[in-house]
Enzyme design. Structure first.
Site, PDB file in Angstrom:
ATOM      1  N   GLY A   1      -4.110   1.799  13.280  1.00 36.07           N
ATOM      2  CA  GLY A   1      -4.437   0.580  12.133  1.00 36.07           C
ATOM      3  C   GLY A   1      -4.864   1.305  11.249  1.00 36.07           C
ATOM      4  O   GLY A   1      -4.923   2.080  11.206  1.00 36.07           O
ATOM      5  N   VAL A   2      -5.180   0.478   9.893  1.00 31.60           N
ATOM      6  CA  VAL A   2      -6.427   1.059   9.702  1.00 31.60           C
ATOM      7  C   VAL A   2      -7.380   1.389   9.517  1.00 31.60           C
ATOM      8  O   VAL A   2      -8.332   0.936  10.372  1.00 31.60           O
ATOM      9  CB  VAL A   2      -6.928   0.015   7.893  1.00 31.60           C
ATOM     10  CG1 VAL A   2      -7.374   0.358   7.243  1.00 31.60           C
ATOM     11  CG2 VAL A   2      -5.161  -0.553   7.552  1.00 31.60           C
ATOM     12  N   ARG A   3      -7.616   2.635   9.467  1.00 31.98           N
ATOM     13  CA  ARG A   3      -9.341   3.639   9.689  1.00 31.98           C
ATOM     14  C   ARG A   3     -10.212   3.337   8.219  1.00 31.98           C
ATOM     15  O   ARG A   3      -9.387   3.539   7.580  1.00 31.98           O
ATOM     16  CB  ARG A   3      -9.262   4.197  10.381  1.00 31.98           C
ATOM     17  CG  ARG A   3      -8.125   4.206  12.178  1.00 31.98           C
ATOM     18  CD  ARG A   3      -9.213   3.498  12.608  1.00 31.98           C
ATOM     19  NE  ARG A   3      -8.760   2.791  14.026  1.00 31.98           N
ATOM     20  CZ  ARG A   3      -8.476   2.871  14.787  1.00 31.98           C
ATOM     21  NH1 ARG A   3     -10.023   1.863  14.878  1.00 31.98           N
ATOM     22  NH2 ARG A   3      -8.314   2.062  16.349  1.00 31.98           N
TER      23      ARG A   3
ATOM     24  N   GLU B   1      -4.359  -4.767  -9.170  1.00 33.13           N
ATOM     25  CA  GLU B   1      -5.082  -4.144  -8.110  1.00 33.13           C
ATOM     26  C   GLU B   1      -6.026  -4.743  -7.178  1.00 33.13           C
ATOM     27  O   GLU B   1      -6.728  -5.484  -7.776  1.00 33.13           O
ATOM     28  CB  GLU B   1      -5.114  -2.884  -8.194  1.00 33.13           C
ATOM     29  CG  GLU B   1      -6.510  -2.185  -8.738  1.00 33.13           C
ATOM     30  CD  GLU B   1      -6.585  -0.467  -9.350  1.00 33.13           C
ATOM     31  OE1 GLU B   1      -5.748  -0.254  -8.433  1.00 33.13           O
ATOM     32  OE2 GLU B   1      -7.217  -0.378  -9.397  1.00 33.13           O
TER      33      GLU B   1
ATOM     34  N   ARG C   1     -12.011   5.021   5.755  1.00 32.23           N
ATOM     35  CA  ARG C   1     -11.840   6.591   5.580  1.00 32.23           C
ATOM     36  C   ARG C   1     -13.524   7.563   4.499  1.00 32.23           C
ATOM     37  O   ARG C   1     -13.299   6.242   3.571  1.00 32.23           O
ATOM     38  CB  ARG C   1     -11.158   6.816   4.632  1.00 32.23           C
ATOM     39  CG  ARG C   1      -9.983   7.056   5.794  1.00 32.23           C
ATOM     40  CD  ARG C   1      -8.501   7.864   5.092  1.00 32.23           C
ATOM     41  NE  ARG C   1      -7.542   6.397   5.321  1.00 32.23           N
ATOM     42  CZ  ARG C   1      -6.107   6.789   4.634  1.00 32.23           C
ATOM     43  NH1 ARG C   1      -6.182   8.418   3.812  1.00 32.23           N
ATOM     44  NH2 ARG C   1      -5.121   6.002   4.943  1.00 32.23           N
TER      45      ARG C   1
ATOM     46  N   SER D   1      -0.677   6.427  10.440  1.00 29.78           N
ATOM     47  CA  SER D   1      -1.502   6.443  11.840  1.00 29.78           C
ATOM     48  C   SER D   1      -1.906   4.895  10.844  1.00 29.78           C
ATOM     49  O   SER D   1      -2.542   4.744  12.142  1.00 29.78           O
ATOM     50  CB  SER D   1      -2.463   7.140  11.155  1.00 29.78           C
ATOM     51  OG  SER D   1      -3.926   6.866  11.200  1.00 29.78           O
TER      52      SER D   1
ATOM     53  N   THR E   1       0.724   5.238   0.206  1.00 30.93           N
ATOM     54  CA  THR E   1       0.200   6.736   0.765  1.00 30.93           C
ATOM     55  C   THR E   1       1.443   7.444   1.133  1.00 30.93           C
ATOM     56  O   THR E   1       2.081   7.214   0.902  1.00 30.93           O
ATOM     57  CB  THR E   1      -0.621   5.714   1.552  1.00 30.93           C
ATOM     58  OG1 THR E   1      -1.119   7.195   2.008  1.00 30.93           O
ATOM     59  CG2 THR E   1       0.616   5.273   2.619  1.00 30.93           C
TER      60      THR E   1
ATOM     61  N   HIS F   1       0.931  -1.217  -0.382  1.00 33.55           N
ATOM     62  CA  HIS F   1       0.076  -0.122  -0.089  1.00 33.55           C
ATOM     63  C   HIS F   1       0.490   1.377  -0.265  1.00 33.55           C
ATOM     64  O   HIS F   1       2.073   1.159   1.066  1.00 33.55           O
ATOM     65  CB  HIS F   1      -1.318  -0.464   1.145  1.00 33.55           C
ATOM     66  CG  HIS F   1      -2.040   1.375   1.133  1.00 33.55           C
ATOM     67  ND1 HIS F   1      -3.115   1.027   1.250  1.00 33.55           N
ATOM     68  CD2 HIS F   1      -1.986   2.066   2.226  1.00 33.55           C
ATOM     69  CE1 HIS F   1      -3.500   2.443   1.017  1.00 33.55           C
ATOM     70  NE2 HIS F   1      -2.898   2.604   1.823  1.00 33.55           N
TER      71      HIS F   1
END
Length: 638
Positions: A479-481, A578, A483, A474, A467, A465
């Site tokens: 952790g992934v949150r 992807e 959005r 973050s 970013t 990933h």
């Protein structure tokens, strides 16, 4: 004992003095720690019974930091009770309902309600922080016990704010009161067993934020024996407090605290927090975006010199507050950001805050928008205005469970789901941070060690990933949150790619800053629990094809958007593959840094294949994905 003016108002307000004289209440004292350490039966026919709960004052006055754990088992058979702990907390048991009330403001008490699953015995527990720069609240929770005296159900962990005076009283010499409550029994009694208080202590450390980082999560149970075992079993995780409580000492101070075997399936541990002054959405967003303890934002006073709080926490909290004050709908986030960046001087204080740190602003506002959207969706009568100041329920979710649902009464709260994060696997070495110069203190050797630990814990690598820097920090540590995404349902989710070159194109700022600069970002490695792989599907269609949505729904067995599933397909006709993870699945991922660098001199350029370390390439094989439905449609997701 003598009733002091300090707690007479609470006792009177609870009706504890009703039907009995002031003197008679004073005569009905007992010794909770000595008489009820094993078992006692209290005669409640004459009104109030009371006991001091004194502990060694040296414990509360120590230079260290710690937590006092008070507990007692209330035997089944008397469901109509009123209890009070000084001026801090009242507990009413009425049949299957237990109501809690208390707080720092007597005229504005915090109220919680818990419905028991059975009429058996139950254990009342409360945690009191002590020592240097302690939190300003206590924790209260209920353990239900079955006929075999095993833990069968657990309430949420409830947070109740306290003033300094009340906290000091609770830590030294609080008073416990009990009386029958509207009982039909001629001779009401209450049997109590295993009353006691224990403590965990450690030497004070200068960085308070680390010591109390789990105070507002289910992981607070890890501080104390035997609650750490309860956490490990229920969450199917490991109590790991790093070195924040290094050298801690646990001991029983008085009485005989119970230790119960478990007769309960692994389940969610929920932790409910009330923000007395509102602002919960802003606080939750700052917690998620900046990886700061949620407990931090319930405090009236903060420690000085906390760099992460001053550089990220406060600005994010203020940004969300400004957005709310502007009365903008959360579905306008993308447009608001674009307008602020396109027109310097526009948008007032909100526009200025966005331009100061555009990527941090994008991360924060899309997180807040997603939380608000989920809040509105989950409860009848919920709206965006309510999301701004709702209670927060923090859920510690078992890794292998299905949907991680909150308690039945949490529909009116913001729900935060917590799973293991990359921070737990980074190993020894310097602190990890992300900058345009690369991932600081991260080496191939640390990566290999983290990869081995993840495989041992049942995780499998599924892709990269790319970013921007703030999001990388973050994601790895918090952790992934989910959005908010202004996209069609088929495109909503968390994007990864097996080919690092494809993910590399996203490892940069999404928008230029006020001076037109776009920074290089970071590449991350994404792992999922191996048990989730049956939910990964592959299609030969590009997701932009008109028939793609129908094909994806056929594969996953429920209407879009994706949930505990993922779809892999070409980004364009004949293009590279992807993968999109549904947000509920993405929340379960563990993400760690890659050792592949990004080039600050070639932002937006192609990945140099020679920059991929051979040792990393060797651990980056992907699992096979299904191209046909492998399970019946999920009824709960239709």
């Amino acid at each position: 004992m003598h009733l002091t003016p300090h707690w007479i108002p609470l006792v009177a307000s609870l009706g504890l003095l009703a039907g009995g004289s002031f003197a008679s209440a004073a005569e009905e004292a007992f010794d909770l720690w000595n008489e009820c350490a094993k078992a006692c039966v209290l005669d409640l026919k004459d009104g109030v019974r009371s006991s001091r709960m004194s502990v060694d004052p040296a414990i509360a006055d120590t230079n260290g930091q710690g937590v006092l754990h008070y507990s007692m088992v209330l035997e089944g058979g008397n469901d109509a009770l009123k209890l009070a702990i000084d001026n801090a907390l009242s507990i009413t048991s009425d049949g299957l309902t237990i109501r809690l009330e208390g707080g720092v403001e007597p005229n504005k008490p915090v109220r919680y309600s818990y419905t028991r699953q059975a009429r058996g015995s139950w254990s009342l527990n409360w945690l009191v922080p002590i020592g240097h720069e302690k939190p300003s609240n206590i924790k209260v929770f209920i353990h239900e016990l079955n006929a075999g005296n095993q833990l069968s159900h657990m309430s949420p962990i409830y947070t109740i704010e306290m003033g300094d005076e009340l906290l000091a009283k609770l830590a030294r010499d609080a008073t416990f009161f009990v009386r029958a409550h509207e009982s039909n029994e001629m001779q009401p009694t209450l049997a109590i067993s295993h009353a006691g208080v224990s403590v965990v202590m450690a030497q004070a450390q200068p960085r308070r934020e680390k010591r109390w980082s789990e105070w507002a999560s289910g992981k607070v149970l890890c501080l104390l024996d035997p609650l750490d075992g309860v956490y490990n079993y229920l969450a199917q995780q490991r109590c790991n407090l790093d070195d924040t409580w290094e050298g801690k000492i646990y001991r029983v101070l008085a009485g005989n605290p119970a230790k119960h075997d478990l007769d309960i399936k692994p389940t969610v541990i929920s932790h409910r927090l009330h923000f007395p002054e509102g602002g919960s959405l802003a606080a939750l967003t700052a917690h998620q975006a900046c990886h700061l303890p949620l407990e931090t934002f319930t405090r009236h006073r903060q420690p000085r010199g906390w760099e992460q709080l001053e550089q990220c926490g406060y600005p994010v909290q203020r940004l969300v507050a400004l957005y709310l004050a502007a009365r903008l709908s959360w579905n306008q986030v993308d447009q608001v950001i674009r307008n602020a960046l396109a027109s310097p001087g526009s948008g007032g204080d909100l526009g200025e805050a966005i331009r100061e740190q555009p990527e941090q602003a994008r991360l924060a506002l899309t997180l807040a928008a997603a939380e608000s959207e989920r809040f509105v969706r989950q409860g009848t009568g919920n709206d965006e205005a309510g999301a701004a100041s709702a209670d927060v329920v923090s859920l510690t979710c078992p890794v292998a469970a299905g949907e991680c649902a909150g308690p039945a009464d949490s529909g009116d709260a913001l729900l935060e789901r917590n799973y293991p994060t990359g921070a737990e696997f980074l190993g020894d070495g310097g602190d990890i941070s992300f900058s345009t110069r690369g991932t600081q203190n991260w080496t191939v050797e640390r990566l290999l060690q983290a990869h081995r630990q993840l495989e041992e814990r049942g995780y499998v690598f599924v892709g990269y990933h790319g970013t921007f820097l703030e999001a990388a920090q973050s994601i790895v540590f918090g952790g992934v949150r989910a959005r908010s995404q202004d996209l069609d349902a088929i495109w909503r989710g968390f994007y990864i790619a097996g080919d690092p070159a494809l993910a590399y194109g996203y490892a940069q700022d999404q928008e230029p800053d006020a001076r037109g600069r776009i920074r290089n970002g970071a590449l991350l490695r994404v792992y999922v629990p191996r048990s989730s792989l049956p939910g990964f599907y592959r299609t030969g269609l590009t997701l932009a094809a008109p028939e793609a949505a129908g094909e994806v729904e056929r594969l996953i067995g429920h209407p879009l958007p994706l949930r505990l599933d993922a779809i892999t397909g070409p980004e364009e006709e004949g293009g590279r593959l992807e993968t999109i993870l549904g947000w509920p699945l993405a929340e379960r991922t563990v993400v760690i840094p890659s050792a592949i660098p990004t080039d600050p001199r070639n932002v937006g350029g192609d990945l140099d294949p020679s920059s991929i370390p051979d040792k990393e390439q060797a651990i980056s094989a992907l699992p096979d994905y299904a191209s046909q439905p492998g399970k019946p449609p999920r009824e709960d997701l239709k």
